[in-house]
Write an enzyme that holds these catalytic residues in place. Structure first.
Site, PDB file in Angstrom:
ATOM      1  N   GLU A 326     -36.613 -14.307 -19.976  1.00  0.00           N
ATOM      2  CA  GLU A 326     -37.096 -15.198 -18.867  1.00  0.00           C
ATOM      3  C   GLU A 326     -38.015 -14.561 -17.906  1.00  0.00           C
ATOM      4  OE1 GLU A 326     -37.317 -18.414 -19.216  1.00  0.00           O
ATOM      5  OE2 GLU A 326     -35.563 -18.916 -20.429  1.00  0.00           O
ATOM      6  N   ARG A 382     -44.534 -27.406 -13.560  1.00  0.00           N
ATOM      7  CA  ARG A 382     -43.177 -26.837 -14.002  1.00  0.00           C
ATOM      8  C   ARG A 382     -42.975 -26.466 -15.276  1.00  0.00           C
ATOM      9  NH1 ARG A 382     -37.241 -28.316 -11.338  1.00  0.00           N
ATOM     10  NH2 ARG A 382     -36.076 -26.815 -12.592  1.00  0.00           N
ATOM     11  N   ASN A 386     -41.687 -23.221 -19.360  1.00  0.00           N
ATOM     12  CA  ASN A 386     -40.967 -23.282 -20.798  1.00  0.00           C
ATOM     13  C   ASN A 386     -41.743 -22.550 -21.819  1.00  0.00           C
ATOM     14  OD1 ASN A 386     -38.730 -25.049 -20.376  1.00  0.00           O
ATOM     15  ND2 ASN A 386     -40.378 -26.772 -19.821  1.00  0.00           N
ATOM     16  N   HIS A 393     -35.996 -23.490 -28.593  1.00  0.00           N
ATOM     17  CA  HIS A 393     -34.922 -24.473 -28.623  1.00  0.00           C
ATOM     18  C   HIS A 393     -34.884 -24.909 -30.217  1.00  0.00           C
ATOM     19  CE1 HIS A 393     -35.403 -25.703 -24.055  1.00  0.00           C
ATOM     20  NE2 HIS A 393     -34.891 -24.593 -24.451  1.00  0.00           N
ATOM     21  N   HIS A 406     -29.702 -18.105 -25.724  1.00  0.00           N
ATOM     22  CA  HIS A 406     -31.032 -18.705 -25.497  1.00  0.00           C
ATOM     23  C   HIS A 406     -31.947 -17.763 -25.175  1.00  0.00           C
ATOM     24  CE1 HIS A 406     -33.420 -21.531 -23.564  1.00  0.00           C
ATOM     25  NE2 HIS A 406     -33.663 -20.789 -22.353  1.00  0.00           N
TER      26      HIS A 406
END
Length: 505
Positions: A326, A382, A386, A393, A406
């Site tokens: 991330e 926003r 992702n 996912h 994750h």
């Protein structure tokens, strides 16, 4: 709709982490950067993403016995297993390069031993406890403010913040607190958090519910254990929920707080790098469904986020690397100087060098706060946060929740997104290669696991949250480093080519 710029060693899948059947030559081996690295910007003082928030120093008080601590008595209870126009990032100066980051003073951390997959519940009782006193001077090194008007809240960052009762107590509403944590984190930090909530504050009572640890428990059955405890304890609308743990605990506690009595206050205390740099900030809460990740949830903001960087001392290496995925994302989509800093400092981040790790957390939170302030409910900007998540996912869902962390799935998904961006002609080959290299340097997967077929990817991605009117929208890189788009307007052949290059047929 372009976004302009301004474990332990990880187990690897049983095959090579590179695309198969690609029309291009394989990428060259990773070239690690030399150890001479620049210092991060000055970490002291108050830094905000929008509005500066003063940090009051806890008032010195006479010696006082601890009011209450977490009881070691835990009663077992079974659990069923069962852009739109996107605003560019304001230019920021690259970090100074005058001095090297000091070497880490921390010793390596032993791996955590997870307790059996059971749920426990506990209630704080008065007991004899070791003497604990707050520090004379606050150790908050940074405060990042998430600017949402009357729902704004601070993110406190620094070492030893769980030793500062004032920080937590100022954000507790009412006299009843429910701490939600898991079987891994509870033995490490539940007693300390209970002390911080009750120190010289005898009017506050603390309950706790300890859930099994792992993504596979992020479901409705486990969530009901939180509601059960809250209802059995007769908590009211003036209670405060506290999420103590990683992203799974933060998401579930936040969703429980959003739903219980139609909404009660809650506080985030993230203890993993993944949660500290991403999931604890911005108010996304929820649980998984067997058909897709995070399909059930709500946007619900906390009262504050308290990041004690010393909790990373007990984090396994694999979990730390997962959080790095991330961190890398922010540099790729909107902060080129930050990405370049990561390329030079990745070894220090993985070695848990305090200054490097704190700067990575701070800059990630600043990026997240700036985005959330402009687009809280993911209308466009926003969604760019992702990057790699649609592919990632699908991997998590296809493998079974918890098989890959994750961040591991997001890392492989980010490489796939970069590959597709290159096939579309939206980025040059150097950005694709740098994306691959930095994630491989972070000891993360750079391709999906064996068993993920093209058909499996497409079936799972078809129910992704970013699908609109039957159209799969993706976050892809575009332009120079730090540029991206959130769009459904792309050549479907590029998606098919990327899936075929990385997947089993």
């Amino acid at each position: 709709m372009a976004c302009n710029p301004t474990r332990r060693r990880l187990h690897q899948p049983s095959r090579e982490h590179r695309p198969r059947n690609s029309s291009r030559a394989p990428l060259p081996p990773t070239q690690l950067h030399p150890p001479q690295i620049p210092s991060p910007p000055e970490l002291s003082g108050t830094t905000t993403a929008a509005v500066a928030v003063p940090v009051p120093v806890p008032v010195s008080r006479p010696d006082h016995p601890m009011a209450a601590t977490a009881s070691s008595i835990l009663a077992a209870a079974s659990v069923s297993t069962s852009r739109a126009a996107i605003s560019p990032l304001r230019p920021r100066a690259a970090p100074a390069s005058a001095a090297a980051v000091p070497s880490s003073s921390r010793s390596s951390c032993p791996p955590l031993r997870a307790s059996p997959a059971r749920a426990f519940r506990s209630r704080v009782v008065a007991s004899a406890a070791p003497a604990m006193q707050p520090p004379a001077v606050s150790r908050v090194s940074t405060v990042v403010d998430v600017d949402l008007g009357d729902r704004s809240y601070p993110i406190y960052i620094g070492p030893g913040l769980l030793d500062e009762p004032e920080l937590l107590q100022r954000h507790v509403i009412g006299k009843r607190v429910l701490v939600v944590t898991n079987t891994t984190v509870a033995p490490l930090y539940l007693e300390k958090v209970t002390w911080a909530l009750t120190y010289q504050n005898p009017n506050v009572s603390v309950e706790s519910v300890v859930l099994p640890d792992g993504e596979k428990y992020k479901d409705m059955d486990t969530l009901m254990k939180v509601f059960d405890k809250a209802i059995e304890s007769r908590l009211d609308r003036r209670c405060t929920f506290v999420a103590l743990g990683g992203g799974v605990i933060g998401d579930m506690c936040g969703y429980a707080a959003a739903s219980f009595l139609r909404g009660v206050n809650f506080i985030q205390i993230p203890t993993t790098l993944m949660a500290q740099v991403d999931s604890s900030v911005g108010g996304k809460t929820g649980i998984n469904h067997p058909l897709g990740k995070n399909l059930i949830g709500a946007f619900y903001q906390p009262q504050c986020v308290l990041i004690d960087t010393e909790t990373l001392n007990t984090l396994p290496d694999r979990e730390l690397a997962s959080g790095v995925a991330e961190v890398v994302k922010y540099g790729l989509i909107r902060d080129a100087p930050f990405f370049e800093w990561q390329e030079k400092n990745m070894a220090e981040i993985l070695a848990r060098e305090p200054n490097a790790l704190t700067y990575a957390i701070k800059r990630s939170c600043e990026n997240k706060a700036e985005v959330v302030a402009q687009d809280e409910r993911e209308g466009g900007l926003r969604a760019t946060l992702n990057l790699g998540h649609t592919f990632g996912h699908a991997i998590e869902t296809g493998l079974g929740y918890g098989e890959w962390l994750h961040g591991e799935a997001v890392a492989a998904g980010t490489v796939m997104a970069a590959d597709m961006s290159y096939r579309l002609g939206w980025i040059d080959e150097s950005i694709q290669k740098r994306t691959f290299d930095i994630l491989e340097q972070a000891k993360l997967p750079v391709a999906p696991p064996k068993g993920m077929t093209v058909e499996k990817f497409k079936n799972i991605m078809a129910v992704d949250k970013k699908v609109a009117d039957g159209l799969l929208r993706l976050i892809l890189l575009k332009g120079p480093l730090g540029g991206c788009v959130f769009t459904g307007e792309y050549d479907r052949k590029a998606l098919d080519e990327t899936l075929r290059a990385f997947c089993d047929n």
